[in-house]
Design a protein around this motif. Structure first.
Motif: not given
Length: 303
Positions: A219-227, A234-237, A285-292
């Motif tokens: 389905g293409g890129s799954t998540f938006k690249n966050p700030i 940042l790069s979601a991948w 990702v939330k557990a590793k980086h604290g980013i949702q």
């Protein structure tokens, strides 16, 4: 939704039609009704008569979509066929396209006419209607950079012209009210040598083929690249990869080994497998980086 709830049409009106074949993931349950209008007048007549409380959802080629296994309530509208995919080049290095045209075909038509600026559409696997909906973009360019105006139809069957400013574009989002079905878009490019434009498109296509699982059910890129916390992009991948999710599986769904921001259906996945895998990635990702992470793929229907 009973037959009496739906107006008579000239196009196709299919009840209980499974939507899986209309999505790139090839998963999902049925729509209460799937409407493929014959033309704009057919769509307008249908909307004029449709119960205003009936759910209505337009979809394109389903390249950025998860249809849940329980199906979709109400009416799904799909603009399928040549009449919705016409592309014409205009004076002043402009391109006008139907909302059902593939982004890549619009890029090719612009290149052939010696119009630069739309090359990035060669790397987006969707339709113009979807590009308008999510401000589609890649490799540093977005729809907002080239759009002049678009024409849409509202729930009352009225045609509405929208300027670029009306969209209120932000990253993978527009600020328009719901209920609009895009019909066409006009873009502003710049004159250039057709061979040069084509070469840049070929480079984009090559980069995409080398870095993305484009031949898979995805389905293409799954998540938006966050700030990030300091305002950095940042790069979601990369976040997914650092959280150990590359290649991670859930049922028949897998995080791509080639690109960690792509989910794939390995063959027998359900929509629940794919969406559940996405939620596992978000949790990791939330557990590793604290980013949702925020979903970029649209998820619709009953779970």
């Amino acid at each position: 939704m009973s037959e009496l709830d739906l107006p008579t049409v000239r196009g196709q009106l299919l009840r209980g039609e499974t939507l899986a074949p209309f999505t790139w993931f090839r998963v999902g349950g049925p729509a209460d009704a799937l409407f493929l209008p014959a033309d704009e007048d057919d769509l307008a007549a249908f909307l004029t008569q449709l119960n205003p409380d009936a759910p209505l959802l337009p979809i394109g080629v389903g390249s950025n979509l998860i249809v849940r296994d329980g199906g979709v309530p109400g009416v799904v509208v799909r603009l399928a066929g040549r009449q919705w995919a016409q592309i014409e080049t205009l004076d002043g290095s402009r391109v006008k396209s139907g909302a059902g045209a593939l982004d890549a075909m619009v890029a090719k038509a612009a290149a052939k006419a010696g119009i630069a600026g739309l090359e990035f559409y060669a790397g987006i696997p969707g339709t113009i209607g979807g590009a308008l909906t999510m401000n589609a973009g890649c490799y540093g360019s977005e729809t907002k950079d080239v759009l002049i105006e678009a024409v849409a139809m509202d729930r009352q069957g009225k045609r509405v012209t929208l300027t670029n400013k009306d969209f209120g574009f932000t990253y993978r989002h527009n600020a328009l009210p719901g209920g609009l079905i895009f019909l066409s878009a006009t873009y502003q490019g710049a004159p250039d040598d057709p061979a040069a434009v084509t070469a840049r498109m070929a480079e984009i296509t090559s980069r995409r083929e080398a870095s993305q699982p484009i031949r898979e059910k995805t389905g293409g890129s799954t998540f938006k690249n966050p700030i990030g916390p300091d305002g950095e992009k940042l790069s979601a991948w990369k976040l997914n990869d650092e959280a150990g999710m590359r290649g991670h599986r859930r049922g028949g769904a897998q995080v791509s080994e080639l690109h960690a921001n792509f989910l794939i259906n390995t063959g027998e996945a359900t929509a629940a497998d794919i969406e559940g895998l996405g939620e596992e990635v978000r949790s990791a990702v939330k557990a590793k980086h604290g980013i949702q992470l925020e979903w970029e793929i649209k998820r619709i229907g009953r779970g």
